[in-house]
Design a protein around this motif. Sequence first.
Motif, mmCIF file in Angstrom:
data_model
loop_
_atom_site.group_PDB
_atom_site.id
_atom_site.type_symbol
_atom_site.label_atom_id
_atom_site.label_comp_id
_atom_site.label_asym_id
_atom_site.label_seq_id
_atom_site.Cartn_x
_atom_site.Cartn_y
_atom_site.Cartn_z
ATOM 1 N N ILE A 195 -38.606 -78.766 -37.748
ATOM 2 C CA ILE A 195 -38.308 -80.171 -37.464
ATOM 3 C C ILE A 195 -38.586 -80.436 -35.989
ATOM 4 C CG2 ILE A 195 -36.511 -81.944 -37.439
ATOM 5 C CD1 ILE A 195 -35.036 -79.981 -39.504
ATOM 6 N N GLU A 196 -39.425 -81.439 -35.712
ATOM 7 C CA GLU A 196 -39.650 -81.843 -34.335
ATOM 8 C C GLU A 196 -38.606 -82.898 -33.993
ATOM 9 O OE1 GLU A 196 -43.203 -83.074 -31.271
ATOM 10 O OE2 GLU A 196 -43.502 -83.457 -33.406
ATOM 11 N N GLU A 197 -37.772 -82.580 -33.015
ATOM 12 C CA GLU A 197 -36.682 -83.466 -32.618
ATOM 13 C C GLU A 197 -37.213 -84.580 -31.716
ATOM 14 O OE1 GLU A 197 -33.871 -83.042 -34.063
ATOM 15 O OE2 GLU A 197 -34.007 -80.976 -34.746
ATOM 16 N N ASP A 198 -36.415 -85.632 -31.527
ATOM 17 C CA ASP A 198 -36.801 -86.769 -30.686
ATOM 18 C C ASP A 198 -37.081 -86.374 -29.244
ATOM 19 O OD1 ASP A 198 -36.574 -88.493 -32.832
ATOM 20 O OD2 ASP A 198 -34.515 -89.069 -32.349
ATOM 21 N N GLY A 226 -38.528 -83.677 -28.254
ATOM 22 C CA GLY A 226 -39.670 -82.779 -28.166
ATOM 23 C C GLY A 226 -39.351 -81.339 -28.502
ATOM 24 N N GLN A 227 -38.072 -81.000 -28.633
ATOM 25 C CA GLN A 227 -37.668 -79.653 -29.036
ATOM 26 C C GLN A 227 -37.975 -79.455 -30.519
ATOM 27 O OE1 GLN A 227 -35.727 -77.075 -27.354
ATOM 28 N NE2 GLN A 227 -36.276 -78.114 -25.462
ATOM 29 N N TRP A 228 -38.053 -78.209 -30.939
ATOM 30 C CA TRP A 228 -38.275 -77.877 -32.338
ATOM 31 C C TRP A 228 -37.062 -77.154 -32.894
ATOM 32 C CZ3 TRP A 228 -42.392 -79.162 -35.414
ATOM 33 C CH2 TRP A 228 -43.469 -79.766 -34.772
ATOM 34 N N SER A 229 -36.687 -77.471 -34.116
ATOM 35 C CA SER A 229 -35.641 -76.766 -34.837
ATOM 36 C C SER A 229 -36.288 -76.054 -36.009
ATOM 37 C CB SER A 229 -34.578 -77.732 -35.367
ATOM 38 O OG SER A 229 -33.883 -78.328 -34.301
ATOM 39 N N ALA A 230 -35.841 -74.836 -36.250
ATOM 40 C CA ALA A 230 -36.298 -74.063 -37.405
ATOM 41 C C ALA A 230 -35.068 -73.743 -38.239
ATOM 42 C CB ALA A 230 -36.996 -72.790 -36.960
ATOM 43 N N VAL A 231 -35.147 -73.989 -39.543
ATOM 44 C CA VAL A 231 -34.015 -73.789 -40.445
ATOM 45 C C VAL A 231 -34.407 -72.810 -41.533
ATOM 46 C CG1 VAL A 231 -32.390 -74.910 -42.012
ATOM 47 C CG2 VAL A 231 -33.302 -76.187 -40.054
ATOM 48 N N THR A 239 -41.101 -74.863 -28.378
ATOM 49 C CA THR A 239 -42.306 -74.921 -29.212
ATOM 50 C C THR A 239 -41.944 -74.466 -30.629
ATOM 51 O OG1 THR A 239 -42.950 -72.632 -28.765
ATOM 52 C CG2 THR A 239 -43.755 -74.326 -27.224
ATOM 53 N N ARG A 240 -42.843 -74.735 -31.567
ATOM 54 C CA ARG A 240 -42.614 -74.260 -32.937
ATOM 55 C C ARG A 240 -42.515 -72.743 -32.962
ATOM 56 N NH1 ARG A 240 -47.407 -77.095 -36.089
ATOM 57 N NH2 ARG A 240 -48.399 -76.486 -34.170
ATOM 58 N N GLN A 241 -43.422 -72.093 -32.240
ATOM 59 C CA GLN A 241 -43.444 -70.630 -32.210
ATOM 60 C C GLN A 241 -42.135 -70.070 -31.663
ATOM 61 O OE1 GLN A 241 -45.781 -68.685 -33.553
ATOM 62 N NE2 GLN A 241 -44.594 -66.873 -33.027
ATOM 63 N N GLN A 242 -41.655 -70.665 -30.589
ATOM 64 C CA GLN A 242 -40.401 -70.195 -30.000
ATOM 65 C C GLN A 242 -39.234 -70.398 -30.970
ATOM 66 O OE1 GLN A 242 -38.837 -72.341 -26.585
ATOM 67 N NE2 GLN A 242 -38.229 -70.406 -25.641
ATOM 68 N N ALA A 243 -39.187 -71.525 -31.643
ATOM 69 C CA ALA A 243 -38.116 -71.779 -32.614
ATOM 70 C C ALA A 243 -38.159 -70.762 -33.741
ATOM 71 C CB ALA A 243 -38.229 -73.199 -33.165
ATOM 72 N N LEU A 244 -39.356 -70.400 -34.199
ATOM 73 C CA LEU A 244 -39.490 -69.405 -35.267
ATOM 74 C C LEU A 244 -39.077 -68.016 -34.801
ATOM 75 C CD1 LEU A 244 -42.834 -70.601 -36.862
ATOM 76 C CD2 LEU A 244 -40.567 -70.624 -37.937
ATOM 77 N N GLU A 245 -39.441 -67.661 -33.575
ATOM 78 C CA GLU A 245 -39.061 -66.352 -33.043
ATOM 79 C C GLU A 245 -37.549 -66.228 -32.910
ATOM 80 O OE1 GLU A 245 -41.262 -65.985 -29.404
ATOM 81 O OE2 GLU A 245 -43.178 -65.755 -30.463
#
Length: 82
Positions: A9-12, A14-19, A31-37
């Motif tokens: 999920i791209e937050e308002d 600019g941060q990314w959340s991974a669930v 970033t998406r990559q950082q959220a996944l890691e």
Amino acid sequence: MSSREIRLIEEDDGQWSAVDVETSVVSQGETRQQALEVLDEAVALYTDDDGTAIGDEVAYLEDHGIDPAEVTDPRDLPDVMQ
């Protein structure tokens, strides 16, 4: 091998959340990559050695000889929790 559903999920701001859908564990990153890691690390901490979710975190810590009251920072947990 079992499948694993992850939502990004791209937050308002600019941060990314991974669930992780199965465990409901959530992480964030710039970033998406950082959220996944970070999610991979968080799920590993949340699940037991066989990959199943730890239902009672306090009991799990106690089973491994860790006093839950002494854990102030999850990064300080011994390797058994990582």
